[in-house]
Design a protein around this motif. Structure first.
Motif, mmCIF file in Angstrom:
data_model
loop_
_atom_site.group_PDB
_atom_site.id
_atom_site.type_symbol
_atom_site.label_atom_id
_atom_site.label_comp_id
_atom_site.label_asym_id
_atom_site.label_seq_id
_atom_site.Cartn_x
_atom_site.Cartn_y
_atom_site.Cartn_z
ATOM 1 N N SER A 214 -4.266 5.702 3.807
ATOM 2 C CA SER A 214 -3.469 4.780 3.002
ATOM 3 C C SER A 214 -4.341 4.228 1.888
ATOM 4 O O SER A 214 -5.568 4.219 1.986
ATOM 5 N N LYS B 294 -9.662 8.178 1.672
ATOM 6 C CA LYS B 294 -9.773 6.852 1.056
ATOM 7 C C LYS B 294 -10.856 6.782 -0.017
ATOM 8 O O LYS B 294 -10.909 5.834 -0.790
ATOM 9 N N TYR C 26 1.089 5.045 1.833
ATOM 10 C CA TYR C 26 0.626 5.684 3.054
ATOM 11 C C TYR C 26 1.399 6.983 3.267
ATOM 12 O O TYR C 26 2.502 7.153 2.744
ATOM 13 N N LYS D 108 0.832 -1.208 0.000
ATOM 14 C CA LYS D 108 0.000 0.000 0.000
ATOM 15 C C LYS D 108 0.862 1.251 0.000
ATOM 16 O O LYS D 108 2.060 1.217 0.281
ATOM 17 N N ASN E 27 -3.476 10.203 8.308
ATOM 18 C CA ASN E 27 -3.460 8.768 8.572
ATOM 19 C C ASN E 27 -4.287 8.016 7.536
ATOM 20 O O ASN E 27 -5.195 7.259 7.853
#
Length: 219
Positions: free
Chosen positions: A40, A185, A24, A22, A38
């Motif tokens: 990802s 996201k 991030y 991933k 925060n």
């Protein structure tokens, strides 16, 4: 594969293969007081978003022949560079062989003692052996590049006259994607770098992606 930036802090996002690969925002880990970063995005989700968006752009705006021609030009340039590298290596081999002959002539004429000549010959022969091995590898590379199917390498195939993506690879990403900005996201922005030789598509600067967990539609 992608050049990904955090939409909250502007930092380039890091990538990890630990667990599920991933992207991030590492800035969150450097500054614990910032709770905005925060976020990802899994590799699989990112690739799906980019592939679907790019396919949509291709379907709507791209002249398939121009894309294939562009990839052919790039492949031809890569082949030309590979052939030049091979030629340079072969020229280097000729120079070393010449130096070896001259070392022998110096020894025969009494200008170099036997010990020095043998040491020179050993060095030149080692250089030639290593260089020849690399030349053979480069010849294989050139042969494969000359025999390649351009659309296939580019992750493309022609189906009933339509250009379809078979998958994403560095070729496609480098050709079309400038950068990707992740705001959350469920919000990803792709900034394209289509060139003028793609006609109307060259005018498109960016698209926001929504839908699903990470988005798979273009609006």
């Amino acid at each position: 594969m992608f050049l990904v930036f955090c939409g909250n802090c502007g930092h380039r996002m890091s990538h990890t293969y630990a667990g599920r690969p991933k992207y991030y925002c590492a800035n969150h880990y450097l500054d614990k007081t910032d709770g905005k970063c925060n976020i990802s995005v899994l590799d699989a989700d990112m690739e799906s978003v980019v592939k679907n968006a790019l396919q949509t752009m291709i379907d709507v705006l791209v002249d398939s022949r121009k894309v294939v021609d562009m990839q052919r030009e790039k492949q031809a340039e890569r082949l030309k560079q590979a052939e030049k590298h091979l030629s340079d290596m072969e020229h280097s081999r000729e120079l070393i062989e010449k130096d070896l002959r001259e070392a022998y002539e110096s020894y025969k004429l009494g200008m170099t003692d036997k010990e020095t000549y043998l040491e020179q010959r050993k060095t030149y022969e080692q250089m030639l052996a290593s260089l020849q091995e690399n030349i053979e590898k480069q010849r294989t590379v050139v042969a494969k590049m000359a025999d390649v199917d351009v659309p296939e390498v580019a992750g493309l195939e022609m189906l009933e006259g339509q250009l379809k993506l078979t998958g994403l690879n560095r070729e496609m990403v480098d050709a079309f994607v400038e950068e990707i900005v992740v705001y959350a996201k469920d919000r990803v922005e792709i900034k394209w770098k289509f060139k003028d030789d793609l006609g109307e598509l060259g005018k498109v600067e960016k698209d926001r992606i929504f839908g699903g967990e990470y988005g798979n539609g273009v609006v």
